[in-house]
Motif scaffolding. Sequence first.
Motif, PDB file in Angstrom:
ATOM      1  N   LYS A 146       0.836  -1.188   0.000  1.00 51.24           N
ATOM      2  CA  LYS A 146       0.000   0.000   0.000  1.00 51.24           C
ATOM      3  C   LYS A 146       0.879   1.248   0.000  1.00 51.24           C
ATOM      4  CE  LYS A 146      -3.860  -2.172   2.480  1.00 51.24           C
ATOM      5  NZ  LYS A 146      -4.726  -2.131   3.692  1.00 51.24           N
ATOM      6  N   LEU A 147       0.301   2.372  -0.455  1.00 50.97           N
ATOM      7  CA  LEU A 147       1.065   3.610  -0.567  1.00 50.97           C
ATOM      8  C   LEU A 147       1.759   4.009   0.735  1.00 50.97           C
ATOM      9  CD1 LEU A 147       1.932   6.010  -2.278  1.00 50.97           C
ATOM     10  CD2 LEU A 147      -0.212   7.166  -1.638  1.00 50.97           C
ATOM     11  N   PRO A 148       1.109   3.937   1.914  1.00 55.73           N
ATOM     12  CA  PRO A 148       1.796   4.325   3.152  1.00 55.73           C
ATOM     13  C   PRO A 148       3.055   3.514   3.437  1.00 55.73           C
ATOM     14  CG  PRO A 148      -0.577   4.207   3.514  1.00 55.73           C
ATOM     15  CD  PRO A 148      -0.317   3.616   2.161  1.00 55.73           C
ATOM     16  N   ASN A 149       3.163   2.312   2.848  1.00 52.49           N
ATOM     17  CA  ASN A 149       4.346   1.475   3.063  1.00 52.49           C
ATOM     18  C   ASN A 149       5.426   1.693   2.003  1.00 52.49           C
ATOM     19  OD1 ASN A 149       3.101   0.297   5.304  1.00 52.49           O
ATOM     20  ND2 ASN A 149       2.170  -1.318   4.069  1.00 52.49           N
ATOM     21  N   LEU A 150       5.190   2.618   1.094  1.00 53.98           N
ATOM     22  CA  LEU A 150       6.145   2.889   0.020  1.00 53.98           C
ATOM     23  C   LEU A 150       6.874   4.220   0.190  1.00 53.98           C
ATOM     24  CD1 LEU A 150       3.920   1.807  -3.033  1.00 53.98           C
ATOM     25  CD2 LEU A 150       5.750   0.487  -1.974  1.00 53.98           C
ATOM     26  N   LEU A 151       6.688   4.865   1.336  1.00 51.21           N
ATOM     27  CA  LEU A 151       7.191   6.228   1.506  1.00 51.21           C
ATOM     28  C   LEU A 151       8.713   6.306   1.450  1.00 51.21           C
ATOM     29  CD1 LEU A 151       4.773   7.574   4.258  1.00 51.21           C
ATOM     30  CD2 LEU A 151       4.694   7.962   1.798  1.00 51.21           C
ATOM     31  N   THR A 152       9.425   5.348   2.061  1.00 54.32           N
ATOM     32  CA  THR A 152      10.891   5.397   2.008  1.00 54.32           C
ATOM     33  C   THR A 152      11.387   5.174   0.582  1.00 54.32           C
ATOM     34  OG1 THR A 152      10.916   3.065   2.702  1.00 54.32           O
ATOM     35  CG2 THR A 152      11.294   4.729   4.401  1.00 54.32           C
ATOM     36  N   LEU A 153      10.715   4.303  -0.170  1.00 54.59           N
ATOM     37  CA  LEU A 153      11.091   4.083  -1.573  1.00 54.59           C
ATOM     38  C   LEU A 153      10.858   5.348  -2.394  1.00 54.59           C
ATOM     39  CD1 LEU A 153      11.953   2.238  -3.887  1.00 54.59           C
ATOM     40  CD2 LEU A 153       9.560   1.510  -4.100  1.00 54.59           C
ATOM     41  N   ILE A 154       9.719   5.977  -2.205  1.00 49.67           N
ATOM     42  CA  ILE A 154       9.396   7.197  -2.950  1.00 49.67           C
ATOM     43  C   ILE A 154      10.403   8.297  -2.627  1.00 49.67           C
ATOM     44  CG2 ILE A 154       7.683   9.044  -3.194  1.00 49.67           C
ATOM     45  CD1 ILE A 154       5.520   6.898  -2.717  1.00 49.67           C
ATOM     46  N   LEU A 155      10.747   8.448  -1.357  1.00 49.80           N
ATOM     47  CA  LEU A 155      11.707   9.484  -0.976  1.00 49.80           C
ATOM     48  C   LEU A 155      13.081   9.196  -1.558  1.00 49.80           C
ATOM     49  CD1 LEU A 155      12.389  12.013   0.607  1.00 49.80           C
ATOM     50  CD2 LEU A 155      12.754  10.594   2.636  1.00 49.80           C
ATOM     51  N   GLY A 156      13.520   7.948  -1.511  1.00 43.15           N
ATOM     52  CA  GLY A 156      14.814   7.597  -2.086  1.00 43.15           C
ATOM     53  C   GLY A 156      14.878   7.890  -3.573  1.00 43.15           C
ATOM     54  N   LEU A 157      13.827   7.534  -4.306  1.00 36.59           N
ATOM     55  CA  LEU A 157      13.773   7.801  -5.753  1.00 36.59           C
ATOM     56  C   LEU A 157      13.699   9.300  -6.030  1.00 36.59           C
ATOM     57  CD1 LEU A 157      11.335   4.964  -6.895  1.00 36.59           C
ATOM     58  CD2 LEU A 157      13.827   5.033  -7.136  1.00 36.59           C
ATOM     59  N   ALA A 158      13.005  10.038  -5.165  1.00 38.92           N
ATOM     60  CA  ALA A 158      12.909  11.490  -5.349  1.00 38.92           C
ATOM     61  C   ALA A 158      14.274  12.152  -5.183  1.00 38.92           C
ATOM     62  CB  ALA A 158      11.913  12.072  -4.345  1.00 38.92           C
ATOM     63  N   ILE A 159      15.081  11.676  -4.225  1.00 41.24           N
ATOM     64  CA  ILE A 159      16.425  12.224  -4.027  1.00 41.24           C
ATOM     65  C   ILE A 159      17.289  11.931  -5.252  1.00 41.24           C
ATOM     66  CG2 ILE A 159      18.519  12.099  -2.637  1.00 41.24           C
ATOM     67  CD1 ILE A 159      16.759  11.511  -0.217  1.00 41.24           C
ATOM     68  N   ILE A 160      17.175  10.710  -5.788  1.00 43.50           N
ATOM     69  CA  ILE A 160      17.934  10.358  -6.992  1.00 43.50           C
ATOM     70  C   ILE A 160      17.533  11.263  -8.157  1.00 43.50           C
ATOM     71  CG2 ILE A 160      18.281   8.568  -8.740  1.00 43.50           C
ATOM     72  CD1 ILE A 160      18.007   6.497  -6.513  1.00 43.50           C
ATOM     73  N   ALA A 161      16.231  11.478  -8.328  1.00 40.41           N
ATOM     74  CA  ALA A 161      15.740  12.345  -9.407  1.00 40.41           C
ATOM     75  C   ALA A 161      16.260  13.774  -9.244  1.00 40.41           C
ATOM     76  CB  ALA A 161      14.214  12.333  -9.421  1.00 40.41           C
ATOM     77  N   LEU A 162      16.321  14.243  -7.985  1.00 40.93           N
ATOM     78  CA  LEU A 162      16.814  15.599  -7.734  1.00 40.93           C
ATOM     79  C   LEU A 162      18.301  15.707  -8.068  1.00 40.93           C
ATOM     80  CD1 LEU A 162      15.798  18.312  -6.634  1.00 40.93           C
ATOM     81  CD2 LEU A 162      16.544  17.586  -4.363  1.00 40.93           C
ATOM     82  N   ILE A 163      19.081  14.682  -7.735  1.00 46.49           N
ATOM     83  CA  ILE A 163      20.511  14.685  -8.055  1.00 46.49           C
ATOM     84  C   ILE A 163      20.721  14.700  -9.565  1.00 46.49           C
ATOM     85  CG2 ILE A 163      22.634  13.335  -7.939  1.00 46.49           C
ATOM     86  CD1 ILE A 163      21.741  12.361  -5.184  1.00 46.49           C
ATOM     87  N   ILE A 164      19.956  13.871 -10.283  1.00 44.86           N
ATOM     88  CA  ILE A 164      20.062  13.824 -11.752  1.00 44.86           C
ATOM     89  C   ILE A 164      19.696  15.179 -12.352  1.00 44.86           C
ATOM     90  CG2 ILE A 164      19.082  12.796 -13.841  1.00 44.86           C
ATOM     91  CD1 ILE A 164      18.775  10.190 -12.253  1.00 44.86           C
TER      92      ILE A 164
END
Length: 397
Positions: A146-164
Amino acid sequence: MDIQRDLLALAIYFIILIGLLVRFRHKKLRYFSMWTGIFLVLYFCAIEIQKKTFFILIPLLFFSLFCFFYFKEKCRLRNGWLLNLFLISFMGYVGLVTATSSSLIGAGILAVLLILFLVTILFGLYAAIIFLIGNSFIVLRHESRKLPNLLTLILGLAIIALIILQSFGPKILPNWSVILLSIPTTIAVYFFIVFWNFLSISLLYQFNHPKYNQDFIIVLGAGLINGEKVTPLLAKRIDRAIQFYRKQSEETLSPPQLLMSGGQGADEKVPESQAMREYALEQGIPAEDILMEAQSTNTLENMRFSKEIMEREKPSGYHAIFTSNNYHIFRAGMYAEDVGLKIDGIGSKTARYYLPNAFLREFIAVALMNKRLHLFICGLITLGFVALAVINYFFVG
């Protein structure tokens, strides 16, 4: 450096510290923190008296403000700002004393902080990405997708996207538009500061130690298995309340009443409070020591309706606490204060792998409580950089 002064001070510190740890074996962290704080204040006050200066009053002022507001209303985000202002001012003060008084102890504190800062700068961002994504796989292995259990994954991917974006954006975008790349970075930094503030005060709130003089323990409800049995998460909340119940019974021979708070959801066969009551009965709690509140549908209503029951049961006044999972008690405490309940929360343990995800979820919930302020600040950040980009386009580019 006055080495003799500092070595003598350190010797006194360690002698008393060892004595406290031997004497109070079950509360080592509390007494270590208290004595370390007292020692540093006395040490730096001695230096101030010797130099006839009063710079220590600045961090002490912030600390006094923090203590005043914290013990007045523990579950307020302003307490986190005051705590962090105290820590920042204290570190600045340590730096000043080290530079002007050749303090060996001050130099040691600054050296440790410098090492932590350098490690954070060099590895912090990439370590955070690895940790967040790695943690997300652990969560998904144990929990539902469920979405509430994906928050660490979403944040990690968001940081990668910001670095790129920051790495390749300047190479492919016009010069004037590069300024706009600062918008997501600045907003991310803003929310990191807000999150740090929330996390620091939320972690501090975990160290509540209510007195064993309670009349009621509110147990906050959660979902049920198959709509009729408590989940492991909810069972831990009840177990934490029972632990306090039994400890108070031993200390005072006057046990509190457990107030099970939780209504019946659309997918539940019985009210959560009823399932919680049955669980407590199975653990040996007498029926007369269990009350039920079966109307609430969220944490705010848990507090409001529980308050009505406690006031009806003890109109002359009462002492109460509440239990929930450790990551949830700060926000629950905010709701308690919103309805006029001056009570503290105690938390049940949560699986370590789930804590990063849980605190992120709590942060989002708390941030949404102040969404207008955050939207206003993000809007100002956006308008500011857009204005700079426009100026760059027409007058510089």
